[in-house]
Design an enzyme around this catalytic site. Structure first.
Site: not given
Ligand SMILES: *Cc1c(COP(=O)(O)O)cnc(C)c1O
Length: 428
Positions: A144, A239, A267
């Site tokens: 994701y 990511d 995060k």
């Molecule tokens: C949570 C997440 C996102 C999106 O981050 P948000 O702050 O919720 O927009 C993108 N990439 C990864 C791997 C994530 O776990």
């Protein structure tokens, strides 16, 4: 355990907020029942609106690496708030934050702050496309990357066919520029590069998958992506919105020794406030406006409160912290595996420092098909039984559990006792 106030609140919320929540997974659709409304978090513990206490393994989906209401972060935010909330002009704390990120993640030579992981990924993708002059994006099933249009694409009818929209509202014209491949499958990636290599702007991957439960990279997978992208002149994006600062001081790229061109963060980097970041090689990052021609901006980007929180968080993380976090996670995983054997519950526990997930399947879990094949009904029973014993896991079988620095011996013992009695109930 009585949760009547939560039940009343979700009914009330549904009258003013779609589904009663501001992000879908919070609604408990994956496990059934009413979501819990919280009023307080201290360390590893949460208190709900009915006064029940829970040991927390969601950690706000990753950011709360030091537990809730972590004093250095709260104090930094308080002090910053007294000096004003936002200026829309440069502040020194932004420079200190950028320096702190660069000092920890060697592949990052320049970094820009944004307000969420979604925004970080969206900006990094635009930059990679501009830098390469190509449109095609490669991503992996079960990973994701936030909810930007280009990433809400699913695999077309065949493995190597261009993508289809994964949500109404995403134009087919956008999704067709996204190729979705199986995670941990270096051969599939090589085949994609054989066919489309010269058109691929970027490969984006969670170096530790954290959005289909926790799945570590197989040996050689990240290395293969590095080699393929380098040979084809494509940009490799890690990511690390979850893995960054969670699995090692320098993130998954340090833990696995593979260096991407660009990294997205989120995060943990905000310490609980809305922060994302993207960064990498100077020669790529310098294409961003105002230095370069790739537009990217944000009214509240680098907000002083958010930077204060993030910087206090980063400064609290040292080598001993990660050693203790990994040891706590391992102890918990071992304990859960032992209890599963004792109660004859077939399961697999995956871990990477500070992340773990329980899959109700006896087979190893290395990609999404195996996650999808695990017993979701068993997870639902597990989730509710644990909730009733005061342990809050993610309300979905497809999420990672997060351990924090506040999860001590006592918390782990408490969890294992709850797992023991839950497994005994499930085995009946
Ligand atoms: C949570 C997440 C996102 C999106 O981050 P948000 O702050 O919720 O927009 C993108 N990439 C990864 C791997 C994530 O776990």
């Amino acid at each position: 355990m009585d949760r009547d106030t939560s039940k009343q609140l979700i009914e009330r919320a549904e009258r003013s907020i779609p589904g009663g929540v501001n992000s879908p997974v919070r609604a408990f659709r994956g496990v059934g029942g009413a979501p819990v409304f919280f009023v307080d978090g201290q360390g590893a513990w949460l208190t709900d609106v009915d006064g029940n206490r829970y040991l927390d393994y969601v950690g706000s989906w990753g950011p709360m690496l030091q537990g809730h209401a972590f004093a250095p972060v709260v104090d930094a935010v308080r002090a910053s708030a007294r000096r004003g909330l936002s200026f829309g002009a440069p502040t020194e704390i932004e420079v200190r934050m950028a320096e702190a990120v660069i000092a920890r993640v060697p592949s990052i030579e320049r970094v820009r702050m944004v307000n969420s992981g979604t925004e970080a990924v969206m900006s990094a993708i635009r930059l990679a496309r501009a830098y390469t002059g190509r449109d095609l994006i490669v991503k992996f099933g079960g990973c994701y990357h936030g909810h930007a249009d280009a990433l809400l694409a699913q695999a077309g009818s065949g493995l190597l066919t261009l993508g289809l929209p994964d949500s109404p509202g995403v134009p087919a014209d956008t999704a067709k520029h996204t190729l979705t491949l199986p995670f941990n499958d270096a051969a599939a990636a090589a085949a994609a590069f054989d066919r489309y290599g010269a058109r691929i702007a970027t490969v984006i991957v969670e170096p530790v998958a954290g959005n289909m439960g926790c799945i570590p990279p197989r040996p050689g997978f990240l290395e293969a992506l590095r080699d393929l992208t380098r040979a084809a002149g494509s940009v490799l994006i890690f990511d690390e919105v979850i893995a960054g600062f969670r699995v090692a001081p320098g993130g998954a790229q340090q833990l696995f020794g593979v260096t991407p061109d660009l990294t997205t963060l989120g995060k943990v980097i905000g310490g609980g406030l809305p922060v994302g970041a993207f960064g990498g090689k100077a020669k790529i990052m310098d294409r961003i406006a105002p230095l370069g021609d790739v537009y990217q901006a944000g009214t509240l980007s680098g907000n002083p409160l958010a930077m204060s929180a993030g910087l206090a968080m980063l400064q609290s993380l040292d080598e001993p912290f990660y050693r203790a976090l990994a040891a706590a996670t391992q102890r918990l995983a071992r304990g859960i595996r032992d209890l599963a054997v004792r109660h004859s519950i077939p399961l697999t526990v995956n871990t990477v420092c500070g992340m773990f997930s329980i899959f109700f399947t006896p087979a190893p879990v290395t990609h999404f098909e195996q996650v999808a094949a695990a017993d979701v009904d068993r997870y639902k029973r597990f989730f509710h039984a644990m909730l009733d014993r005061g342990v809050y896991f993610a309300p979905s079988a497809f999420e990672t559990a997060f351990v924090s620095g506040a999860h001590g011996e006592g918390e782990i013992d408490h969890t294992l006792a709850a797992v023991d009695s839950t497994f005994r109930e499930m085995a009946r």
